[in-house]
Design a protein around this motif. Structure first.
Motif, PDB file in Angstrom:
ATOM      1  N   MET A   1      -8.574  -1.281  -1.573  1.00  0.00           N
ATOM      2  CA  MET A   1      -8.917  -0.030  -2.247  1.00  0.00           C
ATOM      3  C   MET A   1      -9.162   1.121  -1.270  1.00  0.00           C
ATOM      4  O   MET A   1      -9.067   2.296  -1.649  1.00  0.00           O
ATOM      5  CB  MET A   1     -10.145  -0.215  -3.142  1.00  0.00           C
TER       6      MET A   1
ATOM      7  N   LEU B   1      -9.365   9.832  -4.177  1.00  0.00           N
ATOM      8  CA  LEU B   1     -10.496   9.944  -5.102  1.00  0.00           C
ATOM      9  C   LEU B   1     -11.418  11.090  -4.696  1.00  0.00           C
ATOM     10  O   LEU B   1     -11.941  11.810  -5.558  1.00  0.00           O
ATOM     11  CB  LEU B   1     -11.276   8.631  -5.147  1.00  0.00           C
TER      12      LEU B   1
ATOM     13  N   LEU C   1     -11.422   2.091  -9.913  1.00  0.00           N
ATOM     14  CA  LEU C   1     -11.277   3.333  -9.157  1.00  0.00           C
ATOM     15  C   LEU C   1     -12.245   4.407  -9.648  1.00  0.00           C
ATOM     16  O   LEU C   1     -12.870   5.115  -8.858  1.00  0.00           O
ATOM     17  CB  LEU C   1      -9.837   3.843  -9.276  1.00  0.00           C
TER      18      LEU C   1
END
Length: 630
Positions: A225, A232, A386
C-alpha cells in the motif's frame, strides 16, 4: 498613503481621507479636503471622512459656506471630550493636488473573533445567500469561513455589486448566533489592484499551509500500500483545500460494503474538518453530500442529477460548483461520458478506486486518481482500506473509530491479501471477531439494497459502528445480517435447480443461470449478489476452479475462482469482435459485469464462454469482491 508619506514640499498638496479613516490617521501639520455638513452662527461643521468631523469656528472664516461646499482645513485641536476643531487653510480645493490617505486597518482573523468587538476582516467571498431578512456573505480568510450579515431591507440584496470570488474588506461587530460567531456588516468594500493582490497572496499562502494533510503512520505495515500514500495525500490536500475555500463536495460511492467502508470514514473526517473551519454550522451542512451509486461507474443519470443540483445550489444559495469525489468507482472508460459532461463546467474530480482502470481514458479528466493497479498492485487492496487512511490524513481524530473498518472492507470484497490477517487482528483489538465483521458486511449489503439511492446516514453509521449509536449497533447489525442470510437462502432454493453446469476446455466448472427468469426479482439479493451466492455454493461443493455467469436479457455478471480471467480485457475484445453487440462493462480481473444489446445475447455469451475456456487455471487465485448489482 498617509499624510506624512509624500509631498510636503508641494504647497498645493491636500490629503483626502478614505471614508473608513479615523482621527488616528489625521496629522496636525497636514491639510485635508473637507465637506461642509452644517452651518451655524458660530461656524461650520465639516466632514473629513465618515468617522472624522469637527467645527471650523466663525472667527477663522473669511468667507461664507453652504452645506456641500468643499474647503481645505488643518487640525487645530482635539478636545478632552473628543471634539475636533479645524482651521481653514489658504488653498483652493479646485487647484490643489489631492492625494488619498488609506485607512490603516488592523485586520482580525476569523479564528480570533470575540463577541461585541468591532473588527475588520479581509478575504474572499465564497458564497452569497439571500434570506428573507439579511444578505449573508460567507467570507473565507486565512483561518476559516465566517458568515457576514448585511441588511438593506427585508429580502433585498445588500451590496449587489459584490460577487462570489471577490476579495473584500468587511468592517462590523461580532455577534453570536446559536453559539456560532458572525459579523454584522457595517461596511463592505471590494478590494482592487495591489490591495486585492496582497490579500490573495496572503490567503493562498495560508490555504496551502492549512490544506496540508496530516502526517500519519499507517494502521498496519503493508509495503504493497505504501506507493499509494502519495496519491492519497494529494486527494486529502485537495479535499482540505476545497473545504477551506467554501466549495461543496459531492461524494459518489459504489453502493456495496466496500463502497460504504470507503465513504463513511471520509464523510466523518470531512465533517469534522468543516466544523473546525466554518462558523456557520447550518450552512456547513450543505457543503457535503454522500450519494450511493448502484453501478460501479459514474452513470450519466447520476452525473446529470449531480450537475442539476450543483447548478441549482449555485443559483439558490450562491455556492461554488462542487468537487466530485468518486470512491470505489470512477476509474474506467465507462466513466468518461459523465466526466466529460462535468468538464464543460470545470468541476474538479478526484477518484479513489480499486477496479481495473483505464488511465489513458480517465486521467485527463481527473484532478487526482488513486488506484492500486497504477502501482502494479490489484483489487486485493480494497477502496475501504485506502479510504480509512485517507480519512485519517484529513482529520486524524477519526482513527479510534475506524480501526475495524479495513477488515470489514476486506471481508465485504473478499480480499485474500496477506494483510487481512493484520487487519483482522486490529479489529480483534477493538472487540470485533471475524463473525462480527462478517455480520457487519452482510448487513451493509442488505441495507444498501433497500436504501437504493439514499445514503441512509444513520442506519449505515449504526451498522458500521462509526459515529453511530453504540447501544443500537449490535442488535441492528445482527438483525439485518440475519435477514440477508434468510433472503439469500430463499433465493438459492429457488435458483439452484435452474443452474446449468458444464466443463470448460481448461477443466473449470462453468455455471450459468438466467437470473431474469429463474430468480426472484425486485428483492434482495439482486442479480449480482444472487450470482455471487450461487458461485460461492458451487465453490464450496466442488473445491475446484469455478466460473459463474448470471445473465439477463441485456446483461451478465461474472464470478471466478481458480481461473486467471482478465474480464476488462475480455470485454475490450468482445467490443472489437462482435459487430452490433453494444458490449460494455468491466470490473476486476476475476469479477465484473457486462452489458450488451438484447438481440445479441447468445453471440456475446457464447464468445465470452469461449474466452473463459482459454483462460489459465490458477488454484491460488480466487474472487475477491462482490459483483456489482444490476
Amino acid at each position: 498613503m498617509t499624510a506624512n508619506s509624500g509631498s510636503d514640499g508641494d504647497d498645493r498638496v491636500v490629503y483626502e481621507l478614505q471614508s473608513e479613516c479615523t482621527v488616528e490617521e489625521v496629522d496636525e501639520d497636514a491639510r485635508y479636503l473637507a465637506t461642509v455638513n452644517g452651518v451655524v452662527e458660530y461656524g461650520v461643521f465639516v466632514d473629513l471622512s465618515e468617522h472624522v468631523s469637527g467645527l471650523v469656528h466663525e472667527s477663522t472664516l473669511s468667507t461664507d459656506y453652504a452645506v456641500g461646499d468643499r474647503l481645505v482645513v488643518t487640525l487645530d485641536q482635539i478636545r478632552e471630550n473628543g471634539d475636533l476643531s479645524f482651521s481653514p487653510a489658504d488653498v483652493d480645493p479646485e487647484e490643489a493636488t489631492v492625494e488619498t490617505v488609506e485607512h490603516r486597518y488592523e485586520v482580525t482573523r476569523s479564528e480570533d473573533l470575540v463577541e461585541n468587538d468591532e473588527v475588520h476582516l479581509e478575504g474572499e467571498v465564497v458564497q452569497i445567500k439571500q434570506t428573507g431578512g439579511p444578505t449573508v456573505f460567507q467570507l473565507s480568510d486565512e483561518a476559516g469561513v465566517v458568515p457576514c450579515t448585511a441588511f438593506e431591507e427585508a429580502g433585498v440584496r445588500a451590496y449587489p455589486g459584490i460577487e462570489v470570488g471577490d476579495v473584500v474588506r468587511v468592517s462590523g461587530a461580532v455577534e453570536l448566533r446559536e453559539g456560532a460567531r458572525q459579523v454584522e456588516v457595517g461596511s463592505l468594500e471590494r478590494l482592487e489592484g495591489e490591495a486585492a493582490s496582497d490579500v490573495r497572496e496572503r490567503l493562498e499562502a495560508a490555504i496551502e499551509e492549512c490544506a496540508e494533510p496530516h502526517e500519519i503512520e499507517p494502521l498496519i505495515e503493508w509495503p504493497a500500500m505504501e506507493p499509494m500514500f502519495e496519491g492519497l495525500e494529494e486527494v486529502a490536500r485537495l479535499i482540505r483545500r476545497t473545504v477551506i475555500e467554501g466549495r461543496p463536495i459531492r461524494m459518489r460511492h459504489h453502493a456495496d460494503g466496500d463502497g460504504m467502508c470507503a465513504s463513511v470514514p471520509v464523510e466523518l473526517a470531512i465533517e469534522r474538518f468543516i466544523d473546525q473551519t466554518h462558523e456557520d454550522s447550518e450552512n456547513s451542512q450543505h457543503l457535503l453530500k454522500r450519494l450511493p451509486s448502484k453501478a460501479p461507474f459514474y452513470e450519466m443519470e447520476d452525473a446529470t442529477r449531480d450537475l442539476n443540483y450543483a447548478l441549482g445550489d449555485r443559483a439558490r444559495h450562491g455556492q461554488k460548483l462542487p468537487l466530485l469525489l468518486m470512491l470505489d468507482n470512477g476509474s474506467t472508460e465507462e466513466d468518461v461520458p459523465a466526466y466529460e459532461t462535468l468538464a464543460h463546467y470545470d468541476i474538479p474530480i478526484a477518484t479513489v478506486d480499486h477496479h481495473h482502470p483505464d488511465p489513458e481514458a480517465v486521467e485527463p479528466l481527473l484532478d487526482a486518481h488513486v488506484n492500486p493497479y497504477l502501482h502494479g498492485e490489484d483489487y486485493r487492496i480494497t477502496t475501504g482500506m485506502l479510504c480509512v487512511e485517507l480519512a485519517r490524513m484529513i482529520d486524524p481524530t477519526v482513527t479510534e473509530e475506524l480501526r475495524h473498518v479495513p477488515a470489514v472492507a476486506g471481508i465485504a470484497d473478499r480480499s485474500k491479501a496477506d494483510a487481512m490477517d493484520d487487519y483482522l487482528e486490529l479489529a480483534r483489538q477493538e472487540g470485533y471477531d471475524e463473525n462480527d465483521l462478517r455480520e457487519i458486511s452482510e448487513a451493509l449489503d442488505y441495507a444498501a439494497h433497500w436504501l437504493k439511492y439514499s445514503a441512509g446516514r444513520r442506519v449505515i453509521a449504526d451498522v458500521l459502528n462509526v459515529a453511530g449509536d453504540e447501544e443500537r449497533h449490535p442488535a441492528r447489525g445482527e438483525f439485518l445480517a440475519e435477514r440477508a442470510r434468510r433472503d439469500i437462502d430463499e433465493q438459492l432454493e429457488a435458483a439452484m435447480p435452474h443452474v446449468e453446469r458444464d466443463r470448460l476446455e481448461n477443466g473449470a466448472h462453468l455455471c450459468r443461470i438466467d437470473v431474469e427468469n429463474h430468480a426472484h426479482r425486485f428483492t434482495f439479493p439482486a442479480p449480482g449478489n444472487t450470482t455471487g451466492a450461487i458461485h460461492d455454493r458451487v465453490v464450496e461443493e466442488t473445491g475446484d476452479p469455478v466460473i459463474t455467469i448470471g445473465y439477463g436479457p441485456d446483461f451478465a455478471v461474472l464470478r471466478s475462482d481458480g481461473v486467471r480471467l482478465d474480464i476488462p480485457t475480455m470485454v475490450s475484445e468482445l467490443v472489437e469482435e462482435i459487430d452490433g453487440g453494444g458490449v460494455s462493462g468491466g470490473g476486476h480481473l476475476v469479477v465484473g459485469s457486462i452489458k450488451f444489446v438484447k438481440g445479441m445475447r447468445k453471440e456475446v455469451l457464447d464468445a465470452l464462454v469461449e474466452k473463459m475456456g482459454d483462460a489459465e487455471i490458477d488454484e491460488e487465485l480466487s474472487s475477491t469482491a462482490v459483483v456489482p448489482e444490476q
